[in-house]
Design a protein around this motif. Structure first.
Motif, PDB file in Angstrom:
ATOM      1  N   ARG A   1     -22.197 -22.309  -7.520  1.00 32.34           N
ATOM      2  CA  ARG A   1     -22.529 -22.386  -6.332  1.00 32.34           C
ATOM      3  C   ARG A   1     -23.404 -22.043  -5.586  1.00 32.34           C
ATOM      4  N   GLU A   2     -24.254 -21.231  -6.495  1.00 31.64           N
ATOM      5  CA  GLU A   2     -24.877 -19.688  -6.198  1.00 31.64           C
ATOM      6  C   GLU A   2     -26.196 -20.455  -7.069  1.00 31.64           C
ATOM      7  N   ASN A   3     -27.959 -20.326  -6.383  1.00 31.54           N
ATOM      8  CA  ASN A   3     -28.614 -20.600  -7.790  1.00 31.54           C
ATOM      9  C   ASN A   3     -29.611 -19.581  -8.700  1.00 31.54           C
ATOM     10  N   THR A   4     -30.320 -19.863  -9.018  1.00 31.59           N
ATOM     11  CA  THR A   4     -30.199 -19.152  -9.923  1.00 31.59           C
ATOM     12  C   THR A   4     -30.820 -17.797  -9.774  1.00 31.59           C
ATOM     13  N   PHE A   5     -31.829 -17.305  -9.095  1.00 36.62           N
ATOM     14  CA  PHE A   5     -32.029 -16.090  -8.256  1.00 36.62           C
ATOM     15  C   PHE A   5     -30.921 -15.215  -8.237  1.00 36.62           C
ATOM     16  N   GLU A   6     -29.909 -16.001  -7.385  1.00 37.00           N
ATOM     17  CA  GLU A   6     -28.398 -14.894  -6.520  1.00 37.00           C
ATOM     18  C   GLU A   6     -27.774 -14.600  -7.898  1.00 37.00           C
ATOM     19  N   ALA A   7     -27.799 -15.673  -8.893  1.00 30.22           N
ATOM     20  CA  ALA A   7     -26.588 -15.504 -10.159  1.00 30.22           C
ATOM     21  C   ALA A   7     -27.372 -14.391 -10.883  1.00 30.22           C
ATOM     22  N   LYS A   8     -27.955 -14.476 -11.399  1.00 32.93           N
ATOM     23  CA  LYS A   8     -29.067 -13.234 -11.928  1.00 32.93           C
ATOM     24  C   LYS A   8     -28.700 -12.010 -11.563  1.00 32.93           C
ATOM     25  N   GLU A   9     -29.312 -11.517 -10.481  1.00 32.54           N
ATOM     26  CA  GLU A   9     -28.734 -10.793  -9.382  1.00 32.54           C
ATOM     27  C   GLU A   9     -27.555 -10.469  -9.290  1.00 32.54           C
ATOM     28  N   HIS A  10     -26.668 -11.021  -9.150  1.00 29.42           N
ATOM     29  CA  HIS A  10     -25.048 -10.766  -8.862  1.00 29.42           C
ATOM     30  C   HIS A  10     -25.027 -10.132 -10.523  1.00 29.42           C
ATOM     31  N   CYS A  11     -25.574 -10.732 -11.928  1.00 31.38           N
ATOM     32  CA  CYS A  11     -25.201 -10.333 -13.161  1.00 31.38           C
ATOM     33  C   CYS A  11     -25.617  -8.870 -13.275  1.00 31.38           C
ATOM     34  N   MET A  12     -27.231  -8.764 -13.413  1.00 30.16           N
ATOM     35  CA  MET A  12     -27.703  -7.137 -13.196  1.00 30.16           C
ATOM     36  C   MET A  12     -26.537  -5.962 -11.921  1.00 30.16           C
ATOM     37  N   LYS A  13     -26.196  -7.253 -11.181  1.00 29.41           N
ATOM     38  CA  LYS A  13     -24.854  -5.496 -10.307  1.00 29.41           C
ATOM     39  C   LYS A  13     -23.725  -5.617 -11.210  1.00 29.41           C
ATOM     40  N   LEU A  14     -23.370  -6.620 -11.946  1.00 23.01           N
ATOM     41  CA  LEU A  14     -22.251  -6.142 -12.889  1.00 23.01           C
ATOM     42  C   LEU A  14     -22.444  -5.045 -13.364  1.00 23.01           C
ATOM     43  N   ILE A  15     -23.764  -5.787 -14.467  1.00 17.46           N
ATOM     44  CA  ILE A  15     -23.898  -4.912 -15.587  1.00 17.46           C
ATOM     45  C   ILE A  15     -24.187  -2.900 -15.267  1.00 17.46           C
ATOM     46  N   ASP A  16     -24.886  -2.920 -14.522  1.00 18.72           N
ATOM     47  CA  ASP A  16     -25.399  -1.501 -14.241  1.00 18.72           C
ATOM     48  C   ASP A  16     -23.943  -1.130 -13.557  1.00 18.72           C
ATOM     49  N   LYS A  17     -22.972  -1.348 -12.759  1.00 16.00           N
ATOM     50  CA  LYS A  17     -21.660  -0.945 -12.393  1.00 16.00           C
ATOM     51  C   LYS A  17     -20.778  -1.041 -13.927  1.00 16.00           C
ATOM     52  N   SER A  18     -20.965  -1.396 -15.064  1.00 18.31           N
ATOM     53  CA  SER A  18     -19.733  -1.267 -16.124  1.00 18.31           C
ATOM     54  C   SER A  18     -20.043  -0.097 -16.497  1.00 18.31           C
ATOM     55  N   THR A  19     -19.255   0.422 -16.811  1.00 19.42           N
ATOM     56  CA  THR A  19     -18.454   1.823 -17.743  1.00 19.42           C
ATOM     57  C   THR A  19     -18.736   1.886 -19.176  1.00 19.42           C
ATOM     58  N   TYR A  20     -18.413   0.897 -20.000  1.00 24.14           N
ATOM     59  CA  TYR A  20     -18.228   1.071 -21.176  1.00 24.14           C
ATOM     60  C   TYR A  20     -18.600  -0.362 -21.818  1.00 24.14           C
ATOM     61  N   GLU A  21     -19.356   0.152 -22.718  1.00 29.33           N
ATOM     62  CA  GLU A  21     -19.803  -0.860 -24.151  1.00 29.33           C
ATOM     63  C   GLU A  21     -20.431  -0.327 -24.658  1.00 29.33           C
ATOM     64  N   PHE A  22     -20.246  -1.502 -26.460  1.00 25.93           N
ATOM     65  CA  PHE A  22     -20.512  -0.418 -27.620  1.00 25.93           C
ATOM     66  C   PHE A  22     -21.715  -1.317 -27.785  1.00 25.93           C
ATOM     67  N   GLU A  23     -22.333  -1.453 -29.324  1.00 23.83           N
ATOM     68  CA  GLU A  23     -23.131  -1.596 -29.827  1.00 23.83           C
ATOM     69  C   GLU A  23     -23.245  -1.735 -31.101  1.00 23.83           C
ATOM     70  N   THR A  24     -23.101  -2.696 -31.590  1.00 22.15           N
ATOM     71  CA  THR A  24     -23.620  -2.722 -33.263  1.00 22.15           C
ATOM     72  C   THR A  24     -25.113  -2.867 -33.727  1.00 22.15           C
ATOM     73  N   SER A  25     -25.238  -3.420 -35.199  1.00 20.15           N
ATOM     74  CA  SER A  25     -27.319  -3.417 -35.291  1.00 20.15           C
ATOM     75  C   SER A  25     -28.264  -3.667 -34.606  1.00 20.15           C
ATOM     76  N   ASN A  26     -27.535  -5.184 -34.278  1.00 19.90           N
ATOM     77  CA  ASN A  26     -28.314  -6.043 -33.286  1.00 19.90           C
ATOM     78  C   ASN A  26     -28.188  -6.208 -32.089  1.00 19.90           C
ATOM     79  N   HIS A  27     -26.724  -6.058 -31.186  1.00 18.80           N
ATOM     80  CA  HIS A  27     -26.495  -5.929 -29.889  1.00 18.80           C
ATOM     81  C   HIS A  27     -25.648  -5.048 -29.741  1.00 18.80           C
ATOM     82  N   ILE A  28     -25.858  -5.657 -28.566  1.00 15.16           N
ATOM     83  CA  ILE A  28     -25.039  -4.567 -27.537  1.00 15.16           C
ATOM     84  C   ILE A  28     -23.810  -5.489 -26.543  1.00 15.16           C
ATOM     85  N   TYR A  29     -22.999  -4.664 -26.042  1.00 15.30           N
ATOM     86  CA  TYR A  29     -22.360  -5.571 -25.739  1.00 15.30           C
ATOM     87  C   TYR A  29     -21.250  -5.223 -24.406  1.00 15.30           C
TER      88      TYR A  29
END
Length: 93
Positions: free
Chosen positions: A27-55
């Motif tokens: 239901r959100e517009n594109t800008f709001e959806a992107k901002e919501h996702c960026m907030k989730l990424i900023d708040k993330s406390t766990y990630e791991f990397e492979t040779s080509n990707h970041i999870y």
């Protein structure tokens, strides 16, 4: 003088579509959806990397943002169990 904040990550069309579907942001517009996702990424406390990707894990879920390391492009949002995470990491050792 104005200041514009630029995020480190950009979305592919597929990545944004998957994020909206899996995070129930339809239901959100594109800008709001992107901002919501960026907030989730900023708040993330766990990630791991492979040779080509970041999870990057989304808190309190088994969902991960999958980011291409070359161009910081968010490719998709996918569900990954712990066993799947181990499998991905072992393939890239």
């Amino acid at each position: 003088m104005s200041y514009y904040f630029k995020h480190n990550y950009v979305f592919s069309d597929h990545g944004l579509q998957r994020a909206c579907e899996r995070l129930k942001l339809n239901r959100e517009n594109t800008f709001e959806a992107k901002e919501h996702c960026m907030k989730l990424i900023d708040k993330s406390t766990y990630e791991f990397e492979t040779s080509n990707h970041i999870y990057i894990k989304i808190a309190k879920t088994e969902l991960f943002f999958v980011v291409n390391k070359t161009n910081n492009l968010i490719i998709t949002v996918t569900q990954m169990s712990v066993s799947k995470q181990l499998e991905v990491i072992e393939k890239n050792l």
